[in-house]
Design a protein around this motif. Structure first.
Motif, short mmCIF file in Angstrom:
data_model
loop_
_atom_site.label_atom_id
_atom_site.label_comp_id
_atom_site.label_asym_id
_atom_site.label_seq_id
_atom_site.Cartn_x
_atom_site.Cartn_y
_atom_site.Cartn_z
N ALA A 96 0.83 -1.21 0.00
CA ALA A 96 0.00 0.00 0.00
C ALA A 96 0.86 1.25 0.00
O ALA A 96 0.35 2.36 -0.20
N ASN A 106 -5.45 1.78 -2.16
CA ASN A 106 -6.90 1.66 -2.02
C ASN A 106 -7.23 1.03 -0.68
O ASN A 106 -6.35 0.66 0.09
N GLY A 108 -8.37 -1.80 0.10
CA GLY A 108 -7.94 -3.18 0.29
C GLY A 108 -6.58 -3.28 0.92
O GLY A 108 -6.37 -4.04 1.87
N PHE A 109 -5.61 -2.49 0.40
CA PHE A 109 -4.27 -2.53 0.95
C PHE A 109 -4.20 -1.83 2.30
O PHE A 109 -3.51 -2.27 3.21
N ALA A 112 -5.63 -3.96 5.05
CA ALA A 112 -5.04 -5.29 5.19
C ALA A 112 -4.47 -5.51 6.59
O ALA A 112 -4.67 -6.57 7.19
N TRP A 151 -8.03 -11.58 -1.24
CA TRP A 151 -7.95 -10.19 -0.78
C TRP A 151 -6.97 -9.41 -1.65
O TRP A 151 -7.24 -8.27 -2.06
N SER A 155 -7.84 -6.36 -4.18
CA SER A 155 -7.20 -5.06 -3.95
C SER A 155 -6.52 -4.55 -5.21
O SER A 155 -6.64 -3.38 -5.58
N ARG A 158 -9.07 -3.66 -7.78
CA ARG A 158 -10.04 -2.71 -7.25
C ARG A 158 -11.47 -3.24 -7.39
O ARG A 158 -12.36 -2.58 -7.91
N LEU A 162 -13.50 -3.70 -2.01
CA LEU A 162 -12.19 -3.12 -1.72
C LEU A 162 -11.76 -2.13 -2.80
O LEU A 162 -10.58 -1.95 -3.06
N ASP A 163 -12.73 -1.49 -3.44
CA ASP A 163 -12.43 -0.59 -4.54
C ASP A 163 -12.35 0.87 -4.12
O ASP A 163 -11.98 1.73 -4.90
#
Length: 452
Positions: A96, A106, A108-109, A112, A151, A155, A158, A162-163
């Motif tokens: 990330a 984003n 998602g990262f 995490a 995941w 990520s 996107r 998790l977008d």
């Protein structure tokens, strides 16, 4: 000079608790005094700090996982899964860092790390409970790896959900929802481990307690920290400190059974039905007297290179020990092999087949004789620091050794208890034999084959 052991006291726990609370006090100070919570944005430092933390956690996940599978201990397996979840999601968080994988991070990262720490708290809590068996262990680990892979994929691409862009204000609500149960689970796990420590103090247990406390504090910092401020860097350092503590504890422990202090009671003092295989070389002493030590060593290595894989990889035996020419192998030591008698018998025959092939090129070499016995034995951790071994003891083991001594060279002998569990076995009686330490003679059988 006798080895000096470190004395653990309740006072030491109190001091440790005060030291562990210092990061939390520092966080409160930074939040109360914003002028002290200075901004420090350095992307390379963030990337390498998180990656190093993930690497340490991954190493711990591997070593504890290997110990858990080898000993069949659920507690150590849950600890391994806690480290694995932290390692995987921390690795994603490292990505990330701006300009590493994506131009802009984003959700998602960014999420995490808290998600990984939260999942790890569940495994930490489960590790504090008493759970029998680990037959489900590999499936659970595979499921965790699949979750982390999905995941990462979501990520990178996107994909929903998790977008979203990684904006701290957006993540705060999610973090708050994750934080409360996560902190509670780590707290309960630490308290339960502390109770275990109180009964049998050890550095490894204290390291785990400290790590759980630091992980809980890291979750607090995750919720309240200001992005790229000192309070934000603090939770990164707390995660690194948690895993460094455990790594230090592992390094200080003796190599033999270094995770033994985490084992459940059943792993170190339980009883179970199992089969024991003994093998040694008939005429080994005479052979050793006639040959140079290097020749004897070469002969033993040649034999063991072909016979050990037969009993371990093909039939699932655990090599308990190798002493000179003698080999002791257990089946169902972890309680996950209900067909242990079948496995032991097949391993004995396969061992003799492999050894016979070797002896065809060396007709003057001694022959293996094999003995197998089945019964109840105690699975125990014997010894102390500097000399610990996880083994099985009891009459079943002693009889197996003595049955092996009655086997003809090149043959497999089994006891009556083993034969009773092998209705398809072809055997011939070796008669009633008197075994040292047994008041009544016991019948021993030569195993000729197993009908399929």
């Amino acid at each position: 000079m006798p080895e000096r052991r470190f004395v653990y006291t309740p006072a030491m726990v109190g001091v440790t608790a005060l030291v562990l609370l210092i990061p939390l006090a520092g966080l409160v100070l930074l939040l109360q005094k914003p002028r002290l919570d200075v901004h420090f944005e350095h992307h390379p430092a963030h990337f390498w700090l998180v990656l190093l933390t993930a690497a340490l956690s991954a190493v711990l996940a591997y070593t504890t996982g290997a110990a858990a599978i080898r000993r069949g201990d659920a507690r150590v397996l849950f600890v391994s899964l806690a480290f694995l979840s932290a390692a995987g999601f921390l690795g994603l968080h490292a990505l990330a860092t701006p300009k590493v994988l994506l131009e802009t991070p984003n959700a998602g990262f960014t999420l995490a790390t808290p998600v990984g720490v939260a999942i790890a708290s569940v495994f930490a809590f489960l590790s504090s409970l008493t759970v029998s068996g680990i037959v489900w262990g590999r499936r659970l680990r595979a499921a965790l790896l699949v979750l982390m892979a999905l995941w990462a994929l979501a990520s990178v691409l996107r994909l929903w959900p998790l977008d979203a862009r990684a904006v701290p204000e957006v993540a705060d609500g999610i973090l708050a929802v994750l934080a409360v149960p996560t902190i509670v689970l780590y707290g309960v796990a630490a308290a339960r481990y502390l109770r275990t420590w109180w009964a049998r103090p050890s550095l490894m247990l204290l390291s785990m307690i400290s790590a759980f406390v630091l992980l809980a504090e890291a979750m607090v910092a995750l919720v309240f920290a200001r992005n790229w401020a000192l309070s934000w860097w603090e939770w990164h350092v707390l995660l690194l400190s948690a895993f460094l503590l455990v790594v230090a504890g592992v390094r200080i422990q003796w190599y033999e059974e270094r995770f033994a202090d985490l084992y459940q009671a059943d792993t170190v003092s339980g009883q179970r039905e199992l089969s024991v295989l003994f093998a040694d070389l008939q005429g080994f002493t005479a052979f050793s007297e006639r040959h140079q030590p290097a020749e004897v060593t070469a002969m033993l290595n040649t034999y063991f290179e072909v016979v050990v894989p037969e009993v371990v990889r093909r039939h699932g035996g655990d090599v308990d020990r190798i002493i000179g020419d003698a080999l002791m192998v257990t089946f169902n030591k972890r309680g996950d092999q209900p067909d242990h008698a079948q496995r032991a018998a097949e391993a004995g025959l396969a061992l003799q087949e492999a050894a016979t092939a070797v002896r065809a090129s060396h007709p003057n070499w001694p022959q293996f004789r094999v003995g197998v016995n089945t019964g109840i034995a105690s699975v125990s951790l014997l010894g102390t620091e500097g000399g610990r071994t996880h083994t099985v003891i009891g009459d079943t083991v002693n009889v197996a050794s003595r049955i092996e001594g009655k086997a003809p060279g090149g043959a497999v002998a089994i006891g009556a208890a083993t034969k009773a569990l092998l209705p398809q076995a072809r055997t011939e009686s070796l008669g009633l034999v008197t075994l040292k330490g047994k008041e009544e003679p016991v019948e021993v059988f030569r195993l000729l084959g197993l009908r399929t």
